[in-house]
Design a protein around this motif. Structure first.
Motif, PDB file in Angstrom:
ATOM      1  N   ASN A 181       0.854  -1.188   0.000  1.00  0.00           N
ATOM      2  CA  ASN A 181       0.000   0.000   0.000  1.00  0.00           C
ATOM      3  C   ASN A 181       0.888   1.234   0.000  1.00  0.00           C
ATOM      4  O   ASN A 181       2.075   1.183   0.351  1.00  0.00           O
ATOM      5  N   ALA A 182       0.309   2.346  -0.397  1.00  0.00           N
ATOM      6  CA  ALA A 182       1.087   3.571  -0.580  1.00  0.00           C
ATOM      7  C   ALA A 182       1.796   4.002   0.694  1.00  0.00           C
ATOM      8  O   ALA A 182       2.900   4.562   0.640  1.00  0.00           O
ATOM      9  N   ASP A 183       1.184   3.756   1.861  1.00  0.00           N
ATOM     10  CA  ASP A 183       1.811   4.156   3.129  1.00  0.00           C
ATOM     11  C   ASP A 183       3.208   3.555   3.293  1.00  0.00           C
ATOM     12  O   ASP A 183       4.080   4.156   3.926  1.00  0.00           O
ATOM     13  N   ARG A 186       6.389   5.802   1.904  1.00  0.00           N
ATOM     14  CA  ARG A 186       6.658   7.180   2.343  1.00  0.00           C
ATOM     15  C   ARG A 186       8.133   7.543   2.273  1.00  0.00           C
ATOM     16  O   ARG A 186       8.506   8.646   1.885  1.00  0.00           O
ATOM     17  N   ILE A 206      -2.672   9.238  -5.197  1.00  0.00           N
ATOM     18  CA  ILE A 206      -2.889   8.282  -4.107  1.00  0.00           C
ATOM     19  C   ILE A 206      -1.982   8.610  -2.925  1.00  0.00           C
ATOM     20  O   ILE A 206      -2.405   8.575  -1.759  1.00  0.00           O
ATOM     21  N   CYS A 207      -0.746   8.979  -3.211  1.00  0.00           N
ATOM     22  CA  CYS A 207       0.185   9.352  -2.131  1.00  0.00           C
ATOM     23  C   CYS A 207      -0.293  10.615  -1.411  1.00  0.00           C
ATOM     24  O   CYS A 207      -0.267  10.685  -0.173  1.00  0.00           O
ATOM     25  N   ARG A 208      -0.739  11.594  -2.177  1.00  0.00           N
ATOM     26  CA  ARG A 208      -1.232  12.835  -1.552  1.00  0.00           C
ATOM     27  C   ARG A 208      -2.436  12.556  -0.674  1.00  0.00           C
ATOM     28  O   ARG A 208      -2.610  13.156   0.384  1.00  0.00           O
ATOM     29  N   LYS A 210      -2.881  10.032   1.031  1.00  0.00           N
ATOM     30  CA  LYS A 210      -2.352   9.431   2.260  1.00  0.00           C
ATOM     31  C   LYS A 210      -1.599  10.449   3.116  1.00  0.00           C
ATOM     32  O   LYS A 210      -1.111  10.130   4.194  1.00  0.00           O
ATOM     33  N   GLU A 259      -4.337  -0.447  -3.107  1.00  0.00           N
ATOM     34  CA  GLU A 259      -5.196   0.602  -3.650  1.00  0.00           C
ATOM     35  C   GLU A 259      -5.655   0.245  -5.065  1.00  0.00           C
ATOM     36  O   GLU A 259      -5.053  -0.597  -5.739  1.00  0.00           O
TER      37      GLU A 259
END
Length: 287
Positions: A181-183, A186, A206-208, A210, A259
């Motif tokens: 997942n994107a988290d 980081r 998607i990152c934004r 999060k 995601e």
């Protein structure tokens, strides 16, 4: 008032010189000067003061220049729209975004041309945003794009799609994960296709969402570069699934995202061209 005269005015305003603007437009200074005088006569105003230093714009020129770009765009849209209407039975111009034919076989277009010899088919590859803009400006009849077109008055349907994956090299802490997942990304160095590709915007969005901006260490327009940099352990790469067909995956893994990150191809055309015979035939052919 026509687009030719307005483009001449725009060039003279920017160059503040008839000779420099003429060279830029590949016309003679005499012809350019005549176009400016024609525009001044039509508008009943003086646009430039002729000085030893060059062409000094007047207040009227400043006012016109601030609106020229919009006026030219609207006039070109009208001209393109009328030309498109005249050719609606015989011409089909197709634009496709970079990478589309990794999913949709180009043979589709060739088969359509073979089965419809009465239609003159033209095609070219552009960036995703260029295809959208050319459709909106009536420079294309049909477009293949990645991701949905957010503009109004467009008819679109999904034709095919692939998953977007994370390419990870052996030895990285995420290498043995079954899903990502994107988290988890980081603090990672990321390698992405550049801003001309829809996938770049999907991933960064998607990152934004999060709450962070990805650390993009490299961007490219070449999928092979994604693979090479990841294999060199420069960073982790975001890739569409179809790229795996060209990669040697020993000591490498492609891991799915949790995601909803996909690489989807849509066929798109304008609402007001839906009754054009060429578009109807081509859209039905794709079914």
């Amino acid at each position: 008032m026509n687009t030719k005269d307005l483009k001449c005015f725009e060039a003279v305003y920017q160059e503040q010189s008839i000779s420099k603007a003429a060279r830029r437009l590949y016309i003679t200074p005499q012809g350019l000067g005549k176009n400016i005088r024609t525009l001044e006569a039509e508008l009943e105003t003086i646009l430039f003061e002729r000085t030893k230093q060059g062409m000094r714009p007047t207040e009227s020129a400043d006012f016109l220049y601030g609106r020229t770009k919009k006026i030219i765009q609207e006039l070109e849209e009208l001209e393109n729209g009328v030309r498109q209407l005249e050719n609606r039975k015989i011409v089909l111009r197709i634009g496709y975004a970079c990478g589309v034919f990794n999913v949709l076989p180009f043979q589709l277009i060739l088969n359509f041309m073979r089965d419809n010899p009465n239609i003159r088919v033209e095609w070219n590859e552009y960036s995703n945003e260029e295809v959208k803009a050319l459709l909106e400006d009536s420079m294309l009849e049909y477009g293949f794009i990645v991701g949905r077109h957010e503009g109004e008055e467009m008819i679109q349907r999904k034709l095919d799609g692939r998953a977007v994956l994370l390419l990870v090299y052996e030895g990285h802490p995420l290498y043995k994960k079954e899903r990502i997942n994107a988290d988890m990304l980081r603090e990672e160095n990321m390698i992405l296709m550049n801003e001309h590709f829809h996938m770049f915007h999907d991933f960064t969005a998607i990152c934004r969402a999060k709450g962070f901006s990805p650390n993009i260490i490299a961007k490219t327009s070449d999928g092979a570069v994604l693979y090479k940099l990841c294999r060199q352990k420069i960073g982790l790469a975001v890739i569409p699934e179809f790229m795996l067909e060209d990669f040697r995956m020993d000591h490498m893994r492609a891991i799915p995202f949790e995601e909803d990150l996909t690489w989807d191809v849509f066929g798109v055309y304008k609402e007001d061209t839906k009754n054009y015979e060429t578009i109807q035939q081509f859209d039905c052919f794709l079914n």
